[in-house]
Design a protein around this motif. Structure first.
Motif, PDB file in Angstrom:
ATOM      1  N   MET A  14      42.568  30.491  28.094  1.00 40.70           N
ATOM      2  CA  MET A  14      42.899  31.764  28.771  1.00 40.70           C
ATOM      3  C   MET A  14      44.394  31.755  29.057  1.00 40.70           C
ATOM      4  O   MET A  14      44.878  30.930  29.801  1.00 40.70           O
ATOM      5  CB  MET A  14      42.094  31.840  30.071  1.00 40.70           C
ATOM      6  CG  MET A  14      41.939  33.223  30.614  1.00 40.70           C
ATOM      7  SD  MET A  14      40.607  33.256  31.821  1.00 40.70           S
ATOM      8  CE  MET A  14      40.997  34.774  32.634  1.00 40.70           C
ATOM      9  N   LEU A  41      33.365  32.854  33.015  1.00 41.97           N
ATOM     10  CA  LEU A  41      34.322  33.522  33.918  1.00 41.97           C
ATOM     11  C   LEU A  41      33.558  34.201  35.038  1.00 41.97           C
ATOM     12  O   LEU A  41      32.361  34.462  34.925  1.00 41.97           O
ATOM     13  CB  LEU A  41      35.141  34.566  33.148  1.00 41.97           C
ATOM     14  CG  LEU A  41      35.923  34.059  31.942  1.00 41.97           C
ATOM     15  CD1 LEU A  41      36.512  35.229  31.180  1.00 41.97           C
ATOM     16  CD2 LEU A  41      37.037  33.133  32.385  1.00 41.97           C
ATOM     17  N   PRO A  59      38.017  27.875  26.809  1.00 46.20           N
ATOM     18  CA  PRO A  59      38.127  28.019  28.278  1.00 46.20           C
ATOM     19  C   PRO A  59      37.676  29.383  28.801  1.00 46.20           C
ATOM     20  O   PRO A  59      37.414  29.532  29.977  1.00 46.20           O
ATOM     21  CB  PRO A  59      39.619  27.791  28.532  1.00 46.20           C
ATOM     22  CG  PRO A  59      40.279  27.977  27.218  1.00 46.20           C
ATOM     23  CD  PRO A  59      39.289  27.654  26.161  1.00 46.20           C
ATOM     24  N   ASP A  60      37.559  30.394  27.907  1.00 40.82           N
ATOM     25  CA  ASP A  60      37.161  31.723  28.378  1.00 40.82           C
ATOM     26  C   ASP A  60      35.650  31.880  28.461  1.00 40.82           C
ATOM     27  O   ASP A  60      35.145  32.964  28.722  1.00 40.82           O
ATOM     28  CB  ASP A  60      37.701  32.797  27.426  1.00 40.82           C
ATOM     29  CG  ASP A  60      39.180  33.011  27.635  1.00 40.82           C
ATOM     30  OD1 ASP A  60      39.731  32.351  28.533  1.00 40.82           O
ATOM     31  OD2 ASP A  60      39.778  33.811  26.910  1.00 40.82           O
ATOM     32  N   ALA A  79      40.508  43.872  40.423  1.00 46.26           N
ATOM     33  CA  ALA A  79      39.781  42.631  40.122  1.00 46.26           C
ATOM     34  C   ALA A  79      40.331  41.984  38.865  1.00 46.26           C
ATOM     35  O   ALA A  79      40.874  42.659  37.990  1.00 46.26           O
ATOM     36  CB  ALA A  79      38.298  42.946  39.949  1.00 46.26           C
ATOM     37  N   VAL A  80      40.172  40.660  38.796  1.00 43.14           N
ATOM     38  CA  VAL A  80      40.564  39.926  37.595  1.00 43.14           C
ATOM     39  C   VAL A  80      39.428  38.962  37.235  1.00 43.14           C
ATOM     40  O   VAL A  80      38.567  38.666  38.060  1.00 43.14           O
ATOM     41  CB  VAL A  80      41.872  39.116  37.786  1.00 43.14           C
ATOM     42  CG1 VAL A  80      43.047  40.010  38.026  1.00 43.14           C
ATOM     43  CG2 VAL A  80      41.720  38.103  38.895  1.00 43.14           C
ATOM     44  N   LEU A  81      39.465  38.499  36.002  1.00 40.55           N
ATOM     45  CA  LEU A  81      38.506  37.488  35.578  1.00 40.55           C
ATOM     46  C   LEU A  81      39.126  36.123  35.789  1.00 40.55           C
ATOM     47  O   LEU A  81      40.285  35.901  35.438  1.00 40.55           O
ATOM     48  CB  LEU A  81      38.171  37.684  34.100  1.00 40.55           C
ATOM     49  CG  LEU A  81      37.307  38.900  33.790  1.00 40.55           C
ATOM     50  CD1 LEU A  81      37.249  39.126  32.298  1.00 40.55           C
ATOM     51  CD2 LEU A  81      35.912  38.721  34.351  1.00 40.55           C
ATOM     52  N   THR A  82      38.373  35.249  36.378  1.00 40.24           N
ATOM     53  CA  THR A  82      38.895  33.918  36.680  1.00 40.24           C
ATOM     54  C   THR A  82      37.882  32.869  36.212  1.00 40.24           C
ATOM     55  O   THR A  82      36.686  33.175  36.144  1.00 40.24           O
ATOM     56  CB  THR A  82      39.164  33.797  38.200  1.00 40.24           C
ATOM     57  OG1 THR A  82      39.613  32.505  38.492  1.00 40.24           O
ATOM     58  CG2 THR A  82      37.949  34.099  39.015  1.00 40.24           C
ATOM     59  N   PRO A  83      38.323  31.657  35.891  1.00 37.81           N
ATOM     60  CA  PRO A  83      37.369  30.647  35.440  1.00 37.81           C
ATOM     61  C   PRO A  83      36.281  30.410  36.475  1.00 37.81           C
ATOM     62  O   PRO A  83      36.555  30.325  37.674  1.00 37.81           O
ATOM     63  CB  PRO A  83      38.234  29.404  35.260  1.00 37.81           C
ATOM     64  CG  PRO A  83      39.589  29.923  35.026  1.00 37.81           C
ATOM     65  CD  PRO A  83      39.705  31.167  35.827  1.00 37.81           C
ATOM     66  N   ARG A 112      42.099  28.439  38.326  1.00 41.41           N
ATOM     67  CA  ARG A 112      42.704  28.285  36.991  1.00 41.41           C
ATOM     68  C   ARG A 112      43.251  26.874  36.774  1.00 41.41           C
ATOM     69  O   ARG A 112      43.117  26.310  35.705  1.00 41.41           O
ATOM     70  CB  ARG A 112      43.818  29.326  36.799  1.00 41.41           C
ATOM     71  CG  ARG A 112      43.251  30.726  36.603  1.00 41.41           C
ATOM     72  CD  ARG A 112      44.334  31.757  36.610  1.00 41.41           C
ATOM     73  NE  ARG A 112      45.307  31.488  35.566  1.00 41.41           N
ATOM     74  CZ  ARG A 112      45.119  31.770  34.292  1.00 41.41           C
ATOM     75  NH1 ARG A 112      43.999  32.319  33.903  1.00 41.41           N
ATOM     76  NH2 ARG A 112      46.041  31.494  33.411  1.00 41.41           N
ATOM     77  N   PRO A 150      45.756  35.693  33.671  1.00 44.14           N
ATOM     78  CA  PRO A 150      44.605  36.316  34.309  1.00 44.14           C
ATOM     79  C   PRO A 150      44.266  37.629  33.614  1.00 44.14           C
ATOM     80  O   PRO A 150      45.165  38.424  33.350  1.00 44.14           O
ATOM     81  CB  PRO A 150      45.066  36.540  35.744  1.00 44.14           C
ATOM     82  CG  PRO A 150      46.531  36.475  35.703  1.00 44.14           C
ATOM     83  CD  PRO A 150      46.915  35.641  34.531  1.00 44.14           C
ATOM     84  N   ARG A 151      43.010  37.805  33.315  1.00 44.36           N
ATOM     85  CA  ARG A 151      42.633  39.031  32.614  1.00 44.36           C
ATOM     86  C   ARG A 151      42.185  40.063  33.637  1.00 44.36           C
ATOM     87  O   ARG A 151      41.246  39.824  34.398  1.00 44.36           O
ATOM     88  CB  ARG A 151      41.504  38.727  31.639  1.00 44.36           C
ATOM     89  CG  ARG A 151      41.359  39.817  30.594  1.00 44.36           C
ATOM     90  CD  ARG A 151      40.128  39.592  29.776  1.00 44.36           C
ATOM     91  NE  ARG A 151      40.126  38.318  29.100  1.00 44.36           N
ATOM     92  CZ  ARG A 151      39.035  37.806  28.543  1.00 44.36           C
ATOM     93  NH1 ARG A 151      37.890  38.436  28.599  1.00 44.36           N
ATOM     94  NH2 ARG A 151      39.098  36.645  27.934  1.00 44.36           N
ATOM     95  N   ARG A 152      42.867  41.160  33.686  1.00 44.23           N
ATOM     96  CA  ARG A 152      42.524  42.183  34.655  1.00 44.23           C
ATOM     97  C   ARG A 152      41.395  43.045  34.121  1.00 44.23           C
ATOM     98  O   ARG A 152      41.276  43.251  32.921  1.00 44.23           O
ATOM     99  CB  ARG A 152      43.740  43.058  34.953  1.00 44.23           C
ATOM    100  CG  ARG A 152      44.783  42.277  35.709  1.00 44.23           C
ATOM    101  CD  ARG A 152      45.903  43.119  36.214  1.00 44.23           C
ATOM    102  NE  ARG A 152      46.802  42.264  36.967  1.00 44.23           N
ATOM    103  CZ  ARG A 152      46.654  41.982  38.260  1.00 44.23           C
ATOM    104  NH1 ARG A 152      45.665  42.521  38.934  1.00 44.23           N
ATOM    105  NH2 ARG A 152      47.493  41.189  38.877  1.00 44.23           N
ATOM    106  N   LEU A 153      40.591  43.543  35.040  1.00 38.44           N
ATOM    107  CA  LEU A 153      39.518  44.443  34.648  1.00 38.44           C
ATOM    108  C   LEU A 153      40.010  45.873  34.793  1.00 38.44           C
ATOM    109  O   LEU A 153      40.962  46.151  35.526  1.00 38.44           O
ATOM    110  CB  LEU A 153      38.296  44.210  35.534  1.00 38.44           C
ATOM    111  CG  LEU A 153      37.649  42.825  35.391  1.00 38.44           C
ATOM    112  CD1 LEU A 153      36.557  42.650  36.422  1.00 38.44           C
ATOM    113  CD2 LEU A 153      37.083  42.656  34.000  1.00 38.44           C
TER     114      LEU A 153
END
Lengths: 81, 402
Positions: A1, B379, B375-376, B395-399, B271, A4-7
Motif C-alpha cells: 500500500m 484493510l 499488503p492491501d 474515511a481512509v482504508l488502513t491495514p 501502517r 492511505p487510500r481515501r474513500l
C-alpha cells in the motif's frame, strides 16, 4: 500500500448543465428527473488552492440517486458517489 | 598503532536546514528561534548575526536588543534529523563506524578506512566528501577532541591534519582557546570554559600545564575530563549501529489538531505495524514529527516505550498525549521507528483464554492473506474526519490489525 487510500474520492463525470443557474440536466448521458438538494461549500479560501464546490443531489430518470458537484475553481464536474 | 579520528563539521547545519529555500536568510542577521516551550535562548546564528556579538545560547531578549532587525528562523527539528540521518548514512556507506554528535558534527575512526582506500587520509576524506555531498570541514587527529578542534580550524577544501603522537597533539591544542571545550559533546563541559576564562586560563595549553589533581580538586569530574582533552587524550569513540529506517507519513489536507490528529496517528501506527520490514519485531522507540502550518517549521518528539510494544492500542495510549504538545496545527504527521525490540516480546498469560486464541487465529489468517495477496489484502475503514463537509476526507482504508 503506497499511501492511505481515501474513500469516496470524486471521479470525473460528463454533465450538461443549465446556463443560468448551473443545475445539471443530464449526468453521464442520463437525464435528470428531479433535484433533491443543492448546497455550496467553500474551504481553504485562505490558501493558494481554495476549494469551491456547488453540490447537487439529483435523481435521474432511471431512478438513480446521484451526488455530483461543479468545481467552481476549475469548472469541471465530478461525481461524489 | 595509534588511532586516527576523522571529524566532519558542517557549520550552521540546523540554521541552513531551517532556512530551506530561503538562502538569503543566511546572508542577513538571522538566528534559529527557540523551540516552542523550550527556554528562550537562540539557536545557531548566521555570520552576519555573529558580527553583532550574538552567539548560540544567548537569551532571545539580549540578541534582539543587540540587533533589532534580527530575523528569527522557525526551527525545523524534523528536517534537521532527516538531513543529518542522511549525512550519517552517507558516511556509513563508505564503511565508516560513525559517532554522531549534535547535528552538524560527526566523528569516525579512520584507521581501518586507510587500509580500505589506500594512500593517506586524503583518499578517505575524498570518499567522505563525495558521499556526504554537502560542503563540510574535515579535521584528522589521533583523538576525537583534537579532530574536532582541527575541523573547527579547517576550510571546506582545506582539511587540517594533526599527525604524530600525543606530544604533537598537545602542541597543536596548546594555543587554542578553552572555549573549544564546548564542542566536545559532553554536557558537563558546557559551562566550564566560562569558569576557566574567569580564572585567567584562556588556552588549552595553560589548562594542560596545571597539575591534574588541582584541576580535579577545583572542578571535579568535568575538570578531570577537560584536562585529559587539553592534554591530547580522549575517551574512545562511541559509534552507533547503522539503523534501519521505517517510517510512515500522512499529509493532512486540512490543518489538523485534536481528534482528527489522533485518528491520523492511529492510522500511522497501523501502517507502521503492517510494514513487512518489521518482520514481527516489537517497537522499542519511535519518533513522532509534524510539519506545522504556515511555515511554522516542524515539531519532533522521540518516545521510548516502557517496554517494547507491538500492540497498536497500547502504542496509541502512549503516543496520543504527545500530540497535545504540538505548538500549532499540523499539515502533515509522520511516525518513524527509532529502535526495534525483540520479536513478539510481550508476555502472554499462562493459560490462553478463548478470546486471545481467536485473535491469534485471526492474526495468522491476516498474515497468510497478506503473504498471498500483498499488503492491501486486509484493510479496515478508519474514520479520519467523520464530520468533514468533504466526503473524501471522512474515511481512509488502513491495514487491519487483528
Amino acid at each position: 500500500m503506497s499511501g492511505p487510500r481515501r474513500l469516496s474520492i470524486p471521479r470525473r463525470v460528463p454533465v450538461t448543465a443549465r446556463d443560468e443557474d448551473g443545475q445539471p440536466l443530464s449526468i453521464d448521458g442520463r437525464e435528470v428527473d428531479a433535484v433533491r438538494e443543492s448546497w455550496l461549500i467553500e474551504d481553504r479560501w485562505w490558501t493558494e488552492r481554495p476549494l469551491r464546490r456547488r453540490y447537487w443531489e439529483v435523481v435521474t430518470t432511471c431512478g438513480r440517486n446521484e451526488i455530483v458537484f461543479h468545481d467552481l475553481v476549475s469548472g469541471r464536474w465530478w461525481r461524489q458517489r | 598503532m595509534e588511532s586516527i579520528v576523522v571529524c566532519l563539521q558542517i557549520p550552521r547545519f540546523e540554521l541552513t536546514v531551517a532556512a530551506g529555500d530561503r538562502a538569503e536568510l543566511l546572508g542577513v542577521p538571522a538566528v534559529l528561534a527557540p523551540e516552542p516551550g523550550a527556554s528562550q535562548q537562540v539557536g545557531e546564528v548566521s555570520l552576519a548575526a555573529e558580527a553583532f556579538g550574538i552567539h548560540a545560547g544567548m537569551r532571545l531578549g539580549e540578541a534582539l536588543s543587540r540587533c533589532p532587525r534580527l530575523m528569527l528562523v522557525a526551527p525545523d527539528p524534523a528536517g534537521v534529523a532527516d538531513r543529518w540521518e542522511g549525512v550519517l548514512v552517507a558516511l556509513e556507506s563508505i564503511g565508516a563506524a560513525v559517532e554522531a554528535g549534535r547535528p552538524g558534527l560527526a566523528c569516525f575512526e579512520g584507521r581501518g578506512l586507510l587500509r580500505m582506500y589506500g594512500g593517506g587520509p586524503s583518499r578517505v576524506l575524498a570518499a567522505a566528501r563525495g558521499a556526504v555531498g554537502i560542503p563540510a570541514r574535515f579535521g584528522v587527529a589521533p583523538s576525537r577532541f583534537a579532530a574536532v578542534a582541527a575541523a573547527s580550524r579547517a576550510r571546506v577544501r582545506h582539511p587540517v591534519l594533526v599527525a604524530g603522537g600525543e606530544r604533537r597533539v598537545r602542541e597543536f591544542l596548546a594555543p587554542l582557546s578553552v572555549s573549544l571545550l564546548r564542542l566536545a559533546a559532553v554536557e558537563e563541559l558546557r559551562g566550564l570554559p566560562g569558569s576557566l576564562e574567569q580564572l585567567g586560563l584562556l588556552t588549552l595549553g595553560e589548562l594542560a600545564a596545571l597539575p591534574i589533581a588541582s584541576v580535579a580538586d577545583r572542578f571535579g569530574r568535568a575538570g578531570e575530563l577537560a584536562h585529559l582533552l587539553a592534554s591530547g587524550g580522549d575517551t574512545p569513540l562511541r559509534t552507533r549501529t547503522p539503523v534501519e529506517i521505517l517510517r510512515e507519513g500522512l499529509d493532512l489536507p486540512e490543518a489538523s489538531s485534536g481528534a482528527q490528529l489522533e485518528r491520523a496517528l492511529a492510522l500511522l501506527i497501523d501502517r507502521v505495524l503492517a510494514r513487512p520490514e518489521r518482520r514481527g519485531r516489537t517497537l522499542r522507540s519511535v519518533v513522532l514529527s509534524a510539519l506545522l502550518v504556515e511555515r511554522g517549521g516542524t515539531w519532533r518528539e522521540r518516545l521510548t516505550f516502557r517496554e517494547a510494544l507491538g500492540d497498536p492500542v497500547r502504542m496509541r495510549l502512549a503516543l496520543t498525549p504527545r500530540l497535545a504538545r504540538l505548538p500549532a496545527p499540523a499539515a502533515s504527521l509522520r511516525l518513524s521507528v527509532d529502535g526495534f525490540g525483540p520479536a513478539a516480546g510481550e508476555q502472554r498469560g499462562l493459560f490462553d483464554d478463548p478470546a486471545s486464541e481467536r485473535v491469534a487465529r485471526l492474526r495468522e489468517a491476516i498474515r497468510q492473506t497478506r503473504a498471498a495477496a500483498g499488503p492491501d489484502a486486509a484493510l479496515r475503514i478508519l474514520p479520519v474526519d467523520p464530520g468533514s463537509r468533504f466526503p473524501e476526507r471522512r474515511a481512509v482504508l488502513t491495514p487491519f490489525e487483528g
